[in-house]
Design an enzyme around this catalytic site. Structure first.
Site, PDB file in Angstrom:
ATOM      1  N   THR A   1      -1.703   5.368 -10.278  1.00  0.00           N
ATOM      2  CA  THR A   1      -0.580   4.522 -10.617  1.00  0.00           C
ATOM      3  C   THR A   1      -0.949   3.653 -11.801  1.00  0.00           C
ATOM      4  O   THR A   1      -2.112   3.391 -12.026  1.00  0.00           O
ATOM      5  CB  THR A   1      -0.259   3.648  -9.383  1.00  0.00           C
ATOM      6  OG1 THR A   1       0.000   4.525  -8.300  1.00  0.00           O
ATOM      7  CG2 THR A   1       0.901   2.718  -9.582  1.00  0.00           C
TER       8      THR A   1
ATOM      9  N   THR B   1       4.073   5.632 -11.044  1.00  0.00           N
ATOM     10  CA  THR B   1       3.056   6.359 -10.287  1.00  0.00           C
ATOM     11  C   THR B   1       3.334   7.848 -10.210  1.00  0.00           C
ATOM     12  O   THR B   1       4.490   8.277 -10.275  1.00  0.00           O
ATOM     13  CB  THR B   1       2.950   5.788  -8.847  1.00  0.00           C
ATOM     14  OG1 THR B   1       1.871   6.436  -8.175  1.00  0.00           O
ATOM     15  CG2 THR B   1       4.230   5.993  -8.045  1.00  0.00           C
TER      16      THR B   1
ATOM     17  N   SER C   1       6.845   2.675  -0.510  1.00  0.00           N
ATOM     18  CA  SER C   1       5.825   2.430  -1.536  1.00  0.00           C
ATOM     19  C   SER C   1       5.119   1.110  -1.261  1.00  0.00           C
ATOM     20  O   SER C   1       5.608   0.268  -0.500  1.00  0.00           O
ATOM     21  CB  SER C   1       6.517   2.370  -2.897  1.00  0.00           C
ATOM     22  OG  SER C   1       5.604   1.976  -3.904  1.00  0.00           O
ATOM     23  N   SER C   2       3.977   0.936  -1.925  1.00  0.00           N
ATOM     24  CA  SER C   2       3.298  -0.363  -1.898  1.00  0.00           C
ATOM     25  C   SER C   2       3.343  -1.046  -3.260  1.00  0.00           C
ATOM     26  O   SER C   2       2.755  -2.124  -3.432  1.00  0.00           O
ATOM     27  CB  SER C   2       1.831  -0.182  -1.498  1.00  0.00           C
ATOM     28  OG  SER C   2       1.733   0.400  -0.227  1.00  0.00           O
TER      29      SER C   2
ATOM     30  N   ASN D   1       1.436   9.100  -7.697  1.00  0.00           N
ATOM     31  CA  ASN D   1       0.723   8.969  -6.428  1.00  0.00           C
ATOM     32  C   ASN D   1      -0.768   9.149  -6.665  1.00  0.00           C
ATOM     33  O   ASN D   1      -1.385   8.271  -7.223  1.00  0.00           O
ATOM     34  CB  ASN D   1       1.278   9.871  -5.332  1.00  0.00           C
ATOM     35  CG  ASN D   1       0.784   9.398  -3.968  1.00  0.00           C
ATOM     36  OD1 ASN D   1       0.494   8.215  -3.818  1.00  0.00           O
ATOM     37  ND2 ASN D   1       0.676  10.277  -3.008  1.00  0.00           N
TER      38      ASN D   1
ATOM     39  N   ASP E   1       3.724   9.923   0.515  1.00  0.00           N
ATOM     40  CA  ASP E   1       3.954   8.528   0.916  1.00  0.00           C
ATOM     41  C   ASP E   1       4.897   8.421   2.116  1.00  0.00           C
ATOM     42  O   ASP E   1       5.042   7.352   2.710  1.00  0.00           O
ATOM     43  CB  ASP E   1       4.523   7.712  -0.250  1.00  0.00           C
ATOM     44  CG  ASP E   1       3.426   7.140  -1.148  1.00  0.00           C
ATOM     45  OD1 ASP E   1       2.255   7.152  -0.743  1.00  0.00           O
ATOM     46  OD2 ASP E   1       3.748   6.690  -2.259  1.00  0.00           O
TER      47      ASP E   1
ATOM     48  N   ARG F   1      12.202   5.245  -8.149  1.00  0.00           N
ATOM     49  CA  ARG F   1      11.259   5.960  -7.277  1.00  0.00           C
ATOM     50  C   ARG F   1      11.719   7.407  -7.115  1.00  0.00           C
ATOM     51  O   ARG F   1      12.926   7.691  -7.142  1.00  0.00           O
ATOM     52  CB  ARG F   1      11.300   5.258  -5.920  1.00  0.00           C
ATOM     53  CG  ARG F   1      10.442   5.848  -4.818  1.00  0.00           C
ATOM     54  CD  ARG F   1       9.081   5.289  -4.869  1.00  0.00           C
ATOM     55  NE  ARG F   1       8.319   5.507  -3.657  1.00  0.00           N
ATOM     56  CZ  ARG F   1       6.992   5.617  -3.662  1.00  0.00           C
ATOM     57  NH1 ARG F   1       6.303   5.547  -4.785  1.00  0.00           N
ATOM     58  NH2 ARG F   1       6.322   5.770  -2.539  1.00  0.00           N
TER      59      ARG F   1
HETATM   60  O1  DON Z   1       3.942   4.086  -4.114  1.00  0.00           O
HETATM   61  C1  DON Z   1       2.837   3.911  -3.614  1.00  0.00           C
HETATM   62  O2  DON Z   1       2.572   2.990  -2.887  1.00  0.00           O
HETATM   63  C2  DON Z   1       1.715   4.870  -3.971  1.00  0.00           C
HETATM   64  N1  DON Z   1       2.245   6.157  -4.288  1.00  0.00           N
HETATM   65  C3  DON Z   1       0.925   4.289  -5.105  1.00  0.00           C
HETATM   66  C4  DON Z   1      -0.284   5.111  -5.443  1.00  0.00           C
HETATM   67  C5  DON Z   1      -1.299   4.365  -6.196  1.00  0.00           C
HETATM   68  O3  DON Z   1      -1.163   3.204  -6.454  1.00  0.00           O
HETATM   69  C6  DON Z   1      -2.516   5.102  -6.583  1.00  0.00           C
HETATM   70  N2  DON Z   1      -3.299   4.302  -7.474  1.00  0.00           N
HETATM   71  N3  DON Z   1      -4.363   4.171  -7.733  1.00  0.00           N
END
Ligand code: DON
Length: 579
Positions: free
Chosen positions: A386, A404, A457-458, A406, A428, A112
């Protein structure tokens, strides 16, 4: 020859609900409108790659066919996506890998982005403490220290058998010779075009001519090809030292950022202990903090396991139960989760069965509980864009990898002369208590900005194992979609395990999403017919449509040791079996 099958790949689930499964299949066929072109589902006894872009999937399958491991293929696919999926999968971002070796052992690698040393919380707020709009999304301050190249180098070093260069070559070719622009890339410009236009280098590369390139136009990225060649020659140092690193830092600083060469030099990939749970007899392994994904997923599964699944995948009782579970788990996300190297995350206590049971016991099966009545729990005495892809090889190794930038095209900033699109991952972080980020997520101290910290993050790369460790895992999956990632993975698992769907069907099935705040169920249009919407409103739910919830690229293994690949039609990915 590739073994592509048109649609139905049967994934025999050890599932007591086969009759329900049949009913659900019939219901789906009867009610689900078509979702554009059906993606290729693939099957192969040897290996499988499912990614959001067809060239990248092919690159991975070729690496497997040459004797590469799932790790080799994952590295090659990630580099290929950095070219053909520039809106999401770039080397200017970060990611997580969950890896399964041939003995069924799992490793979580965290690459990350980190906050630069000079990035203090006051950078994002005005004198009154209010976040200044845009700073964390489209300026140099938005850019975290990228981790992807370090992560891929680490993956290769640990588990690769083919030469590093061999794995980057296909990406170099795709960058130099170009690839045809495809519908999902055109769509990705929608939200990103304005940001890209703020950066003349991004404009020159991604908006050549008058505007958004049309489908079929060949997109060449010669500067990125040169950068990839340098990385092929010099490995990790080709990115974190020398001209690429210098260009990256200079660009970020010119756009108001605080990143220094020392930040790049200090970047470290971190091995973490995966989070583990069980669900109706299966063993679920997922990504730990600084992702919230694994913990929230396991909490939701543990809550759901306490209930008999209501009859009918799309019925209002089912949607209500899922949404109430999602609401409660996401409330915990807002308070407890952050980078474990900076804050104490009570992982075991959040997953403690008595705690989860007490959260589940507040669910009223007939009425929505307003989110204002659900506070983050007290689990202990003390206190787009992502890309996800999944790879599996002949020996049962599997890579579940999410990267990702983002939002779509990240910050929209391209590091001078390198072709590298830089992330805007700093959004985030929780920039101020209770102030929502671009996904409407709120947080507090646990996810506050700190130098060298990783934002919460998710991303939820996940591997599900049969009860007994076998040669092959049951499922390998993950998704993009910000907070919707967790619920997309949750629903695909539940679709397969509870509703007995075939893998492709489980991926295609429409989804819903609740994240506590805002207090509403977002749903894909076809998920909730009018009568179900009426019933949910009568229970007290607010509803809003959402175009695409997640993009799950999944692999399953049946008990005969056959890999089944299912790409998500939402973004038109491709499942490619090893020839
Ligand atoms: O890490 C995360 O949770 C976000 N930055 C992910 C972003 C994301 O999944 C956008 N996608 N469509």
């Amino acid at each position: 020859m590739r073994d592509n099958v048109e649609s139905r790949v049967i994934i025999p689930v050890q599932n007591p609900r086969k009759i329900l499964a049949l009913a659900v299949s019939v219901w789906l066929c009867a009610t689900a409108p078509s979702f554009g072109a059906d993606p290729a589902a693939a099957d192969s006894p040897r290996g499988m790659v499912v990614s959001p872009e067809a060239h990248a999937s092919r690159v991975g399958a070729e690496v497997l066919a040459e004797g590469g491991t799932a790790a080799d293929a994952a590295v090659a696919v990630a580099f290929a996506l950095a070219v053909t999926n520039p809106q999401a999968g770039g080397i200017g971002g970060g990611g997580f890998l969950l890896y399964r070796d041939e003995h069924g052992n799992h490793t979580a690698l965290d690459f990350r982005e980190t906050a630069p040393e000079g990035l203090t919380p006051d950078r994002f707020v005005d004198e009154s403490g209010k976040p200044v709009p845009g700073l964390s999304l489209e300026t140099g301050l938005a850019v975290g220290v990228p981790g992807v190249v370090a992560g891929l180098a680490e993956i290769h070093e640990r588990w690769g058998v083919l030469p590093w260069k061999r794995l980057i070559e296909p990406a170099i070719g795709l960058a130099r010779d170009g690839f045809p622009v495809y519908p999902d890339l055109v769509r990705a410009y929608g939200s990103a075009e304005k940001r890209l236009r703020l950066d003349e280098r991004a404009t020159a590369i991604f908006l050549p001519g008058a505007g958004v390139p049309l489908r079929g136009r060949i997109l060449e990225q010669p500067q990125l090809a040169a950068t990839l060649e340098r990385i092929a020659r010099r490995g990790r140092a080709g990115f974190y030292e020398g001209p690429v690193a210098q260009a990256l830092v200079a660009t970020v600083q010119a756009r108001g950022g605080v990143m220094e060469l020392t930040d790049l030099g200090a970047y470290e990939v971190v091995e973490r202990e995966p989070v583990r749970g069980t669900y109706r007899g299966y063993r679920v392994v997922s990504f730990p903090p600084p992702s919230s994904g694994g913990i929230i997923l396991l909490q939701m599964l543990a809550m759901l396991e306490r209930f008999e699944m209501p009859e009918g995948y799309g019925a209002s009782d089912t949607i209500h139960l899922m949404a109430e579970i999602q609401r409660r788990a996401f409330a915990d996300r807002s308070k407890w989760l952050g980078d474990p190297d900076h804050v104490d995350v009570p992982v075991e206590r959040l997953l403690d069965s008595a705690y989860v049971a007490s959260r589940a016991s507040t669910i009223d099966r007939s009425r929505a509980t307003p989110s204002s009545e659900i506070l983050p729990g007290a689990p202990a005495a003390e206190g787009s864009d992502t890309a996800h892809f999944s790879v599996a090889d002949r020996s049962g190794r599997a890579a579940s990898l999410t990267t990702t930038l983002n939002t779509s095209f990240g910050s929209g900033i391209v590091a001078a002369g390198t072709g590298i699109v830089l992330n805007n991952e700093m959004d985030d972080f929780s920039l101020a208590p209770g102030v929502p980020n671009v996904y409407g997520l709120v947080g507090g101290e646990a996810n506050a900005v700190r130098p060298r910290k990783r934002p919460l993050s998710s991303m939820t790369p996940t591997i599900v194992e049969y009860a007994e460790t076998g040669k092959r895992p049951f499922l390998v999956l993950g998704s993009p979609g910000g907070p919707r990632i967790i619920n997309a993975v949750f629903q695909v698992l539940v679709n397969v395990i509870d509703h007995g769907m075939e893998l492709q069907e489980a991926v295609n099935a429409p989804r819903v999403h609740h994240q506590w705040i805002p207090d509403l169920i977002s749903y894909e249009e076809r998920a909730l017919p009018a009568d179900v919407r009426r019933a949910l409103r009568a229970m007290g739910h607010s509803l809003a449509t959402y175009e695409r919830i997640g993009n799950v690229n999944a692999i399953g293994a049946d008990e005969n040791g056959h890999w089944l690949g299912a790409a998500d039609p939402r973004k038109g990915g491709a499942a490619t079996g090893q020839p």
